[in-house]
Design a protein around this motif. Structure first.
Motif, PDB file in Angstrom:
ATOM      1  N   UNK A  31       0.832  -1.206   0.000  1.00 22.50           N
ATOM      2  CA  UNK A  31       0.000   0.000   0.000  1.00 22.50           C
ATOM      3  C   UNK A  31       0.863   1.250   0.000  1.00 22.50           C
ATOM      4  N   UNK A  32       1.929   1.231   0.792  1.00 25.01           N
ATOM      5  CA  UNK A  32       2.808   2.400   0.880  1.00 25.01           C
ATOM      6  C   UNK A  32       3.592   2.595  -0.412  1.00 25.01           C
ATOM      7  N   UNK A  33       4.050   1.500  -1.008  1.00 22.06           N
ATOM      8  CA  UNK A  33       4.750   1.603  -2.294  1.00 22.06           C
ATOM      9  C   UNK A  33       3.818   2.198  -3.349  1.00 22.06           C
ATOM     10  N   UNK A  34       2.612   1.669  -3.409  1.00 20.33           N
ATOM     11  CA  UNK A  34       1.637   2.171  -4.383  1.00 20.33           C
ATOM     12  C   UNK A  34       1.344   3.647  -4.141  1.00 20.33           C
ATOM     13  N   UNK A  35       1.125   4.020  -2.873  1.00 23.21           N
ATOM     14  CA  UNK A  35       0.805   5.407  -2.555  1.00 23.21           C
ATOM     15  C   UNK A  35       1.927   6.363  -2.917  1.00 23.21           C
TER      16      UNK A  35
ATOM     17  N   UNK B  48       7.694 -15.713  -4.421  1.00 27.28           N
ATOM     18  CA  UNK B  48       6.504 -15.341  -5.186  1.00 27.28           C
ATOM     19  C   UNK B  48       6.077 -13.915  -4.872  1.00 27.28           C
ATOM     20  N   UNK B  49       6.202 -13.529  -3.608  1.00 27.14           N
ATOM     21  CA  UNK B  49       5.815 -12.169  -3.215  1.00 27.14           C
ATOM     22  C   UNK B  49       6.781 -11.149  -3.815  1.00 27.14           C
ATOM     23  N   UNK B  50       8.061 -11.465  -3.811  1.00 32.84           N
ATOM     24  CA  UNK B  50       9.046 -10.554  -4.417  1.00 32.84           C
ATOM     25  C   UNK B  50       8.731 -10.344  -5.889  1.00 32.84           C
ATOM     26  N   UNK B  51       8.377 -11.423  -6.578  1.00 32.58           N
ATOM     27  CA  UNK B  51       8.064 -11.320  -8.002  1.00 32.58           C
ATOM     28  C   UNK B  51       6.825 -10.468  -8.239  1.00 32.58           C
ATOM     29  N   UNK B  52       5.806 -10.650  -7.379  1.00 30.54           N
ATOM     30  CA  UNK B  52       4.587  -9.841  -7.500  1.00 30.54           C
ATOM     31  C   UNK B  52       4.894  -8.353  -7.388  1.00 30.54           C
ATOM     32  N   UNK B  53       5.635  -7.998  -6.345  1.00 27.75           N
ATOM     33  CA  UNK B  53       5.946  -6.588  -6.102  1.00 27.75           C
ATOM     34  C   UNK B  53       6.772  -6.010  -7.247  1.00 27.75           C
TER      35      UNK B  53
ATOM     36  N   UNK C 113       5.132  -3.025  -9.668  1.00 30.45           N
ATOM     37  CA  UNK C 113       5.609  -1.659  -9.438  1.00 30.45           C
ATOM     38  C   UNK C 113       6.996  -1.385 -10.024  1.00 30.45           C
ATOM     39  N   UNK C 114       7.634  -2.388 -10.605  1.00 29.86           N
ATOM     40  CA  UNK C 114       8.943  -2.237 -11.235  1.00 29.86           C
ATOM     41  C   UNK C 114       9.995  -1.736 -10.249  1.00 29.86           C
ATOM     42  N   UNK C 115       9.887  -2.175  -8.989  1.00 32.60           N
ATOM     43  CA  UNK C 115      10.885  -1.818  -7.987  1.00 32.60           C
ATOM     44  C   UNK C 115      11.832  -2.989  -7.773  1.00 32.60           C
ATOM     45  N   UNK C 116      13.006  -2.686  -7.270  1.00 32.11           N
ATOM     46  CA  UNK C 116      13.978  -3.742  -6.985  1.00 32.11           C
ATOM     47  C   UNK C 116      13.530  -4.530  -5.756  1.00 32.11           C
ATOM     48  N   UNK C 117      13.652  -5.835  -5.831  1.00 25.93           N
ATOM     49  CA  UNK C 117      13.331  -6.684  -4.690  1.00 25.93           C
ATOM     50  C   UNK C 117      14.501  -7.613  -4.394  1.00 25.93           C
ATOM     51  N   UNK C 118      14.691  -7.897  -3.108  1.00 32.12           N
ATOM     52  CA  UNK C 118      15.785  -8.754  -2.661  1.00 32.12           C
ATOM     53  C   UNK C 118      15.264  -9.697  -1.583  1.00 32.12           C
ATOM     54  N   UNK C 119      16.057 -10.702  -1.277  1.00 37.38           N
ATOM     55  CA  UNK C 119      15.660 -11.675  -0.260  1.00 37.38           C
ATOM     56  C   UNK C 119      15.964 -11.181   1.145  1.00 37.38           C
ATOM     57  N   UNK C 120      17.142 -10.604   1.340  1.00 40.25           N
ATOM     58  CA  UNK C 120      17.631 -10.264   2.670  1.00 40.25           C
ATOM     59  C   UNK C 120      17.403  -8.793   3.023  1.00 40.25           C
ATOM     60  N   UNK C 121      16.934  -8.559   4.243  1.00 39.68           N
ATOM     61  CA  UNK C 121      16.787  -7.198   4.731  1.00 39.68           C
ATOM     62  C   UNK C 121      18.112  -6.467   4.812  1.00 39.68           C
ATOM     63  N   UNK C 122      19.192  -7.220   5.027  1.00 44.25           N
ATOM     64  CA  UNK C 122      20.522  -6.617   5.097  1.00 44.25           C
ATOM     65  C   UNK C 122      20.841  -5.821   3.832  1.00 44.25           C
ATOM     66  N   UNK C 123      20.449  -6.358   2.677  1.00 48.50           N
ATOM     67  CA  UNK C 123      20.714  -5.678   1.405  1.00 48.50           C
ATOM     68  C   UNK C 123      19.909  -4.381   1.284  1.00 48.50           C
ATOM     69  N   UNK C 124      18.711  -4.400   1.852  1.00 50.50           N
ATOM     70  CA  UNK C 124      17.896  -3.173   1.883  1.00 50.50           C
ATOM     71  C   UNK C 124      18.574  -2.134   2.766  1.00 50.50           C
TER      72      UNK C 124
END
Length: 271
Positions: free
Chosen positions: A18-22, A42-47, A51-62
């Motif tokens: 919701x926040x990404x979309x907003x 699957x959730x990473x792929x959906x996002x 929204x064409x944003x970068x997605x990663x597995x680990x929070x550390x990378x964020x």
């Protein structure tokens, strides 16, 4: 205020989406300014696809890439999430939590000293960009950190700034409040059916009536009691209905519901 900043989401569930979309629809940031993590592929792929944003597995990378970190994991997963990002967080970053019941102190104890933390309590209607959020700043958060949080949550609804001690009350009112309103809409729909309306007609009328009444309160600036009196003419249908509601104790029941939810939020915060 968000120009040139990267916003990172630890967790990509419904609230994060919701926040990404907003943020994107309000054009506060571009897709390349957002990075999100999630352990579910699957959730990473959906996002990413939506929204064409970068997605990663680990929070550390964020944590390494973002200057604004939004902790959007479930409360029971917060311990692990904080452990994962601790090495990549310092006092230059703004950390915003949307996890219910997780205190600023809990977060601060698990991150490096002096980290700038803002705690927020948004609600479900953020999913349709009509949310209500209370936000509170931690000891080391700056006025700019609070403004950043206000801008972000304004993209998905209305925002109020409160002291952290009042966030349990925010949880009891606006956090849990949508469920009370859903119940009200369901009851109004059933009532419409009882007096002869088709269920789909009754449901539409009930939901639109609640939406319209809320807009009148927000946009007119008038007290709800004053607006109520404009609808209730002497000896008319509305005052008859209001009398039935007062006789049934609706006002007191709603107050008790908010008190009960607030108390439960305090209990969860002490766990």
């Amino acid at each position: 205020m968000l120009h040139g900043r990267t916003i990172g989401f630890i967790g990509s569930g419904n609230m994060a989406e919701a926040m990404i979309r907003g943020l994107l629809e309000a054009k506060l940031v571009t897709a390349d300014q957002i990075i999100a993590s999630d352990i579910v592929e699957a959730r990473r792929q959906q996002i990413h696809l939506r929204y064409d944003v970068e997605t990663v597995t680990e929070g550390r990378d964020v944590g390494l890439k973002a200057s604004i970190l939004i902790l959007a994991v479930k409360p029971q997963d917060m311990e692990g999430a904080l452990h994962g990002i601790a090495a990549s967080v310092d006092q230059t970053k703004t950390v915003i939590s949307v996890a219910a019941g997780i205190t600023i102190a809990f977060i601060a104890e698990r991150l490096p000293a002096g980290v700038r933390i803002v705690r927020a309590m948004p609600n479900a209607p953020a999913l349709v960009l009509a949310g209500a959020a209370g936000i509170a700043k931690g000891e080391h958060a700056t006025a700019e950190d609070l403004q950043i949080a206000e801008v972000i949550f304004a993209a998905v609804g209305k925002t109020v700034v409160v002291e952290e001690k009042h966030l349990d009350a925010v949880t009891g009112l606006s956090g849990s409040g949508p469920a009370y309103v859903f119940l009200l809409i369901e009851a109004l729909t059933d009532a419409g059916v009882k007096v002869g309306l088709a269920r789909d007609v009754a449901g539409l009328l009930a939901a639109q009536t609640v939406l319209g009444a809320a807009k009148m309160v927000l946009e007119s600036g008038r007290h709800p009691a004053e607006l109520k009196d404009t609808v209730a003419s002497p000896g008319g249908t509305t005052i008859a209905g209001l009398y039935a509601l007062e006789r049934g104790g609706l006002r007191g029941i709603l107050i008790e519901a908010v008190e009960a939810a607030t108390s439960r939020s305090r209990e969860l915060g002490r766990r």
